[in-house]
Enzyme design. Structure first.
Site, PDB file in Angstrom:
ATOM      1  N   CYS A   2       8.836   0.178  10.900  1.00 49.20           N
ATOM      2  CA  CYS A   2       8.622   1.098  12.010  1.00 49.20           C
ATOM      3  C   CYS A   2       9.610   2.259  11.888  1.00 49.20           C
ATOM      4  CB  CYS A   2       8.816   0.482  13.385  1.00 49.20           C
ATOM      5  SG  CYS A   2       7.627  -0.780  13.774  1.00 49.20           S
ATOM      6  N   ARG A  27       7.816   3.769   6.397  1.00 49.67           N
ATOM      7  CA  ARG A  27       8.359   2.607   7.110  1.00 49.67           C
ATOM      8  C   ARG A  27       7.280   1.797   7.829  1.00 49.67           C
ATOM      9  NH1 ARG A  27      13.797   2.692   7.690  1.00 49.67           N
ATOM     10  NH2 ARG A  27      13.649   1.235   9.406  1.00 49.67           N
ATOM     11  N   TRP A  75       4.748  -0.545  12.063  1.00 54.05           N
ATOM     12  CA  TRP A  75       4.378  -1.640  11.170  1.00 54.05           C
ATOM     13  C   TRP A  75       4.258  -2.852  12.088  1.00 54.05           C
ATOM     14  CZ3 TRP A  75       6.328  -6.417   9.625  1.00 54.05           C
ATOM     15  CH2 TRP A  75       5.761  -6.950   8.460  1.00 54.05           C
ATOM     16  N   ASN A 101      11.891  -0.349  17.253  1.00 55.28           N
ATOM     17  CA  ASN A 101      11.753  -0.979  15.941  1.00 55.28           C
ATOM     18  C   ASN A 101      12.556  -2.264  16.000  1.00 55.28           C
ATOM     19  OD1 ASN A 101      11.764  -1.651  13.205  1.00 55.28           O
ATOM     20  ND2 ASN A 101      13.427  -0.224  12.724  1.00 55.28           N
ATOM     21  N   GLY A 102      11.922  -3.390  15.638  1.00 54.07           N
ATOM     22  CA  GLY A 102      12.616  -4.673  15.688  1.00 54.07           C
ATOM     23  C   GLY A 102      11.720  -5.705  16.346  1.00 54.07           C
ATOM     24  N   GLU A 485       8.947  -8.248 -12.355  1.00 49.11           N
ATOM     25  CA  GLU A 485       8.877  -6.952 -11.682  1.00 49.11           C
ATOM     26  C   GLU A 485       7.523  -6.275 -11.950  1.00 49.11           C
ATOM     27  OE1 GLU A 485      10.255  -5.462  -9.441  1.00 49.11           O
ATOM     28  OE2 GLU A 485       9.999  -3.322  -9.723  1.00 49.11           O
ATOM     29  N   LYS A 489       4.898  -5.184  -9.029  1.00 46.64           N
ATOM     30  CA  LYS A 489       4.410  -3.804  -8.875  1.00 46.64           C
ATOM     31  C   LYS A 489       2.880  -3.787  -8.847  1.00 46.64           C
ATOM     32  CE  LYS A 489       7.202  -2.049  -7.783  1.00 46.64           C
ATOM     33  NZ  LYS A 489       8.590  -2.410  -7.754  1.00 46.64           N
ATOM     34  N   GLU A 492       1.427  -5.309  -5.551  1.00 50.74           N
ATOM     35  CA  GLU A 492       1.623  -4.599  -4.279  1.00 50.74           C
ATOM     36  C   GLU A 492       0.835  -3.304  -4.191  1.00 50.74           C
ATOM     37  OE1 GLU A 492       5.682  -3.492  -3.323  1.00 50.74           O
ATOM     38  OE2 GLU A 492       6.157  -3.197  -5.418  1.00 50.74           O
ATOM     39  N   HIS A 508       3.960 -24.839 -20.130  1.00 59.21           N
ATOM     40  CA  HIS A 508       4.223 -25.888 -19.133  1.00 59.21           C
ATOM     41  C   HIS A 508       3.265 -25.796 -17.955  1.00 59.21           C
ATOM     42  CE1 HIS A 508       7.692 -27.174 -21.367  1.00 59.21           C
ATOM     43  NE2 HIS A 508       8.034 -25.905 -21.473  1.00 59.21           N
ATOM     44  N   LYS A 607       8.346   0.093   3.728  1.00 58.96           N
ATOM     45  CA  LYS A 607       9.638   0.122   3.048  1.00 58.96           C
ATOM     46  C   LYS A 607      10.713  -0.254   4.063  1.00 58.96           C
ATOM     47  CE  LYS A 607      11.493   2.829  -0.670  1.00 58.96           C
ATOM     48  NZ  LYS A 607      10.935   2.001  -1.744  1.00 58.96           N
TER      49      LYS A 607
HETATM   50  C1  F6R Z   1       8.928  -3.716  -4.081  1.00 60.66           C
HETATM   51  C2  F6R Z   1       9.935  -3.372  -3.090  1.00 60.66           C
HETATM   52  C3  F6R Z   1      10.531  -4.465  -2.291  1.00 60.66           C
HETATM   53  C4  F6R Z   1      12.029  -4.225  -2.042  1.00 60.66           C
HETATM   54  C5  F6R Z   1      12.579  -5.288  -1.077  1.00 60.66           C
HETATM   55  C6  F6R Z   1      14.073  -5.126  -0.871  1.00 60.66           C
HETATM   56  O1  F6R Z   1       8.479  -2.593  -4.764  1.00 60.66           O
HETATM   57  O2  F6R Z   1      10.268  -2.235  -2.884  1.00 60.66           O
HETATM   58  O3  F6R Z   1      10.317  -5.715  -2.884  1.00 60.66           O
HETATM   59  O4  F6R Z   1      12.691  -4.260  -3.258  1.00 60.66           O
HETATM   60  O5  F6R Z   1      11.921  -5.181   0.147  1.00 60.66           O
HETATM   61  O6  F6R Z   1      14.383  -3.895  -0.321  1.00 60.66           O
HETATM   62  P1  F6R Z   1      15.852  -3.322  -0.385  1.00 60.66           P
HETATM   63  O7  F6R Z   1      16.150  -3.064  -1.823  1.00 60.66           O
HETATM   64  O8  F6R Z   1      15.805  -2.059   0.418  1.00 60.66           O
HETATM   65  O9  F6R Z   1      16.752  -4.358   0.204  1.00 60.66           O
END
Ligand code: F6R
Length: 612
Positions: A2, A27, A75, A101-102, A485, A489, A492, A508, A607
C-alpha cells in the site's frame, strides 16, 4: 505494501497526489483513492483496479483550488479489491478520513464495539475501524482523538488522517509500516516511500515507530503517540533525483533496471576498493577489527530474491573468510529457536529495508545479543536505522516489482563484505584480495558490453519457450542460487510454473518431470564443477528435456548438446553469479513481455512487503 501520499501547501493538491501515487504504484495496485478539502467539504474519489482508473475519475477536477489532501494505492489484505474497500475510509459523518498501510490485528473486536455504539461501516477493511475509532474520541482536537484511538489498536500502521473541521492539517502516525515526511518552506508532504517526494523536495524526515506528526504548510510537529511529548528529528537529504524513478524511454522499469546493473554494481563498489592496493574499505559497517575477529558464525536473514543473494554469500564467506554461515528465510528465522549470542553476527539483506519479516528477524537477533549489519538499498529505511552497521547498495530506486539491479548490487555488496572479512581476519592474501576486487569491477564492464547481444539472442530463443507450462532452472555451487532466482523471476512476472534445483539434486526426484515438453535452463560455466553439471545436463538430454544452456564462450561441447546455447564471456569463477543472473532475468522479461503480461506490476504482488 500500500502506498500513502499526503500534501498540504500552496500547490494544487490533486496533481501532487496523483504524481505521488504514480510513483508509489509499485507498492500495490488493486485499487486507489484520494481525498481533498474543497471549499467546505471533503471530496473523495476511489476506483477499483490500477491508478489509471482513478485518474480517469478525477480528471475533470484536476485543476480544483484545493491545497490539502491524502491519496492511497492499495494492496488488499482485508476485503476484496473493490471500490468500496478502496481508501480513503470515512467515519459516519464523512468529515473525517483515513488512509492506512498495515494490518489492524484487533479490528474484529474493535468493530464489534463500534457497531454496538451505533457506528455504520461501509467496507470490509480493517482500516475503516480506525476512522470510526477516531470519530469516537473526536471532540475538538484531532491529535488527541488519534492518540486515544491508537492506544486501543494492535497491529501495524502507517496512517494519514484529515478532518474537515481542521482545515489545512494532516495527522500522520506510524507503527511497523514505513512513513516519511517531506519538508519544504511552504509545504509538508507525506509518503510511504521516497520516490513520491523526489519531484518536490530532497529534505525528508523518517518517522519511527510510535511517532505521530502534525503537518501544516511548511510547519510540522512530531510527538510520541503515547506520551504526546514533542520529539526533535533530524532532517535528512536524499541524493536520488526524480528522473531516476522514471522509465527513461524503456518499455518497462524492469528492463531499464536490468540495463542499469553495470552502473549499480560500480556505484556499490565505488570508493570501497582502494585501486592500488586492493584494500577494502567499509567504514559504515559498524564493527571494529576486534569485533570481526571474534565472530564465530554469521546468520544471513532475508526474503525472496534477497534470500537468494544470501545463499550465494554463504559459498563466498565460508570459502574466503572461513566463517560458518547459516542462511534463513526471515519468516522462518523469526519463529524458530535461534541459537544466537554476541559472537554471532546477523546480517539482513533487503532492497527496501522495510520487509516486515526481515525487520522482525533482526529485532529478535538484537534482543538475543547478536550484532546486526544490514545490506540495504534505501537510505534511512527502518532496517538501516535499527542495525549496528550498514552496507548500502547504491542501486538507485528500484521500481519494477521484480527485483533485478537490487539483486546484483546485493551480490556486489556481499562480495565486498566477504573480502573485508577475509582482509581483517587475514584469510585472504593481499594479491588475491586485489585480484578478486578487480574481477568484481571487470564483471560490471562485461555485463555492460554483452547485455544488448544477450537480449537479442534471448528474444529469438524464447519463441520456442514462451508458451511453456513449466520450466526448470538448474545450476551447481555458486550458480545454484541463481537457478532459484531465475525460477522466481519467471514465476512472478510470466505466471509460468518454474522451479530452480541444484543440478545434482535432479536425480533425487525432479528428474521424473523431464520429458520432451519440459524446458530446462542449465547454467554451465566452465567452472570447478563444470564436468559434474555437464553430466546432469546429459541426464536431462537422455530423457529428451528441452535444453537451453548458458555457458562459457568457446565451449564447443555445449552446441553438441542442444541448439539453444547462449555464450557468455569468461569471468573470474567467483563472479559467475553476477553474470549468469542476467540471462535468467532477460529470459523472464522477454517471456513475460511476449505473453503480454504486466511486467512491472505482476498480479497479486507488491514491492516492499510490510505485512507478515
Ligand atoms: C522478487 C522480489 C522479492 C523481494 C522480497 C524481499 O523479485 O523482489 O522476492 O526480494 O520481497 O524484499 P526486500 O529485499 O525489500 O526485503
Amino acid at each position: 505494501m500500500c502506498g500513502i501520499v499526503g500534501y498540504t501547501g500552496n500547490r494544487k493538491v490533486i496533481p501532487v497526489l496523483l504524481e505521488g501515487l504514480r510513483r508509489l504504484e509499485y507498492r500495490g495496485y488493486d485499487s486507489a483513492g484520494l481525498v481533498y478539502q474543497y471549499q467546505d467539504a471533503l471530496v473523495k474519489f476511489r476506483a477499483a483496479g490500477k491508478l489509471v482508473h482513478l485518474e480517469q475519475t478525477v480528471d475533470e477536477h484536476i485543476g480544483e483550488e484545493a491545497y490539502t489532501g491524502l491519496g492511497h494505492t492499495r494492496w488488499a489484505t482485508h476485503g476484496a479489491p473493490t471500490q468500496d474497500n478502496a481508501h480513503p475510509h470515512s467515519d459516519c459523518t464523512g468529515e473525517l478520513v483515513v488512509v492506512h498501510n498495515g494490518i489492524i490485528e484487533n479490528y474484529g473486536k474493535l468493530k464489534q464495539g463500534l457497531v454496538a455504539d451505533g457506528h455504520r461501516f461501509s467496507s470490509e477493511t480493517d482500516t475503516e475501524v480506525l476512522a470510526h475509532l477516531i470519530e469516537k474520541y473526536l471532540k475538538d482536537d484531532l491529535v488527541t482523538a488519534v492518540r486515544k484511538a491508537l492506544a486501543r489498536v494492535e497491529g501495524s500502521y502507517a496512517l494519514g488522517v484529515m478532518w474537515l473541521k481542521d482545515p489545512g492539517r494532516l495527522v500522520a502516525a506510524r507503527n511497523q509500516s514505513p512513513l516519511v515526511m517531506g519538508v519544504d518552506t511552504d509545504a509538508c508532504y507525506l509518503a510511504s516511500d521516497i520516490p513520491a517526494l523526489l519531484p518536490y523536495t530532497k529534505k525528508v524526515i523518517f518517522l519511527d515507530d510510535h511517532e505521530l506528526a502534525v503537518l501544516e504548510k511548511g510547519v510540522y510537529t512530531i510527538m510520541g503517540v503515547e506520551s504526546g511529548q514533542e520529539i526533535s528529528k533530524e532532517i535528512k537529504t536524499i541524493h536520488w533525483n526524480a528522473a531516476m524513478a522514471e522509465k527513461a524511454g524503456y518499455k518497462h522499469f524492469m528492463l531499464k533496471e536490468i540495463y542499469e546493473q553495470p552502473q549499480a554494481i560500480l556505484n556499490t563498489v565505488s570508493g570501497r576498493i582502494i585501486p592500488d592496493t586492493g584494500k577494502i574499505d567499509l567504514p559504515e559497517i559498524g564493527l571494529s577489527d576486534e569485533d570481526i575477529n571474534k565472530i564465530e558464525r554469521i546468520a544471513l536473514v532475508a526474503c525472496g530474491t534477497s534470500w537468494h543473494a544470501a545463499l550465494v554469500a554463504k559459498y563466498w564467506i565460508e570459502k574466503w573468510a572461513g566463517i560458518p554461515v547459516d542462511v534463513d528465510i526471515a519468516s522462518e528465522f523469526r519463529y524458530r529457536r535461534l541459537l544466537l549470542h554476541n559472537r554471532v553476527l546477523t546480517v539482513s539483506i533487503s532492497q527496501s529495508g522495510e520487509t516486515a519479516d526481515t525487520l522482525a528477524g533482526i529485532r529478535l537477533a538484537a534482543s538475543l545479543g547478536s550484532r546486526v549489519v544490514t545490506i540495504c538499498n534505501v537510505v534511512g529505511s527502518t532496517m538501516t536505522r535499527e542495525a549496528d552497521g550498514v552496507i548500502y547498495t547504491h542501486a538507485g530506486p528500484e521500481i519494477g516489482v521484480a527485483s533485478t539491479k537490487a539483486f546484483t548490487s546485493q551480490l556486489s555488496a556481499l562480495f565486498l563484505f566477504t573480502l573485508y572479512l577475509g582482509q581483517v581476519r587475514q584469510t585472504i592474501e593481499q594479491d588475491m584480495l586485489k585480484e578478486l576486487g578487480t574481477a568484481l569491477i571487470d564483471v560490471a564492464a562485461l555485463i555492460d558490453t554483452t547485455l544488448p547481444v544477450m537480449q537479442e539472442q534471448i528474444r529469438e530463443m524464447i519463441e520456442e519457450y514462451y508458451d511453456a507450462k513449466d520450466f526448470l532452472f538448474i545450476g551447481r555451487g555458486l550458480n545454484f542460487p541463481i537457478a532459484l532466482e531465475g525460477a522466481l523471476k519467471l514465476k512472478e512476472i510470466s505466471y509460468i510454473h518454474a522451479e530452480g534445483y541444484a543440478a545434482g539434486e535432479l536425480k533425487h526426484g525432479p528428474i521424473a518431470l523431464i520429458d520432451k515438453d519440459m524446458p530446462v535452463m542449465a547454467l554451465v560455466p566452465q567452472d570447478s564443477v563444470y564436468q559434474k553439471t555437464i553430466s546432469n545436463v546429459e541426464e536431462i538430454r537422455a530423457r529428451q528435456g528441452r535444453l537451453l544452456l548458458i555457458g562459457t564462450l568457446g565451449d564447443e561441447h555445449l552446441i553438441k548438446l542442444t541448439d539453444d546455447v547462449l555464450y557468455l564471456p569468461r569471468v573470474h569463477e567467483e563472479l559467475n553469479p553476477l553474470l549468469y543472473t542476467i540471462p535468467a532475468q532477460l529470459l523472464s522479461y522477454e517471456i513475460a513481455n511476449r505473453r503480454g503480461c504486466d511486467v512491472d506490476q505482476p498480479r497479486n504482488l507488491a514491492k516492499s512487503v510490510t505485512v507478515e
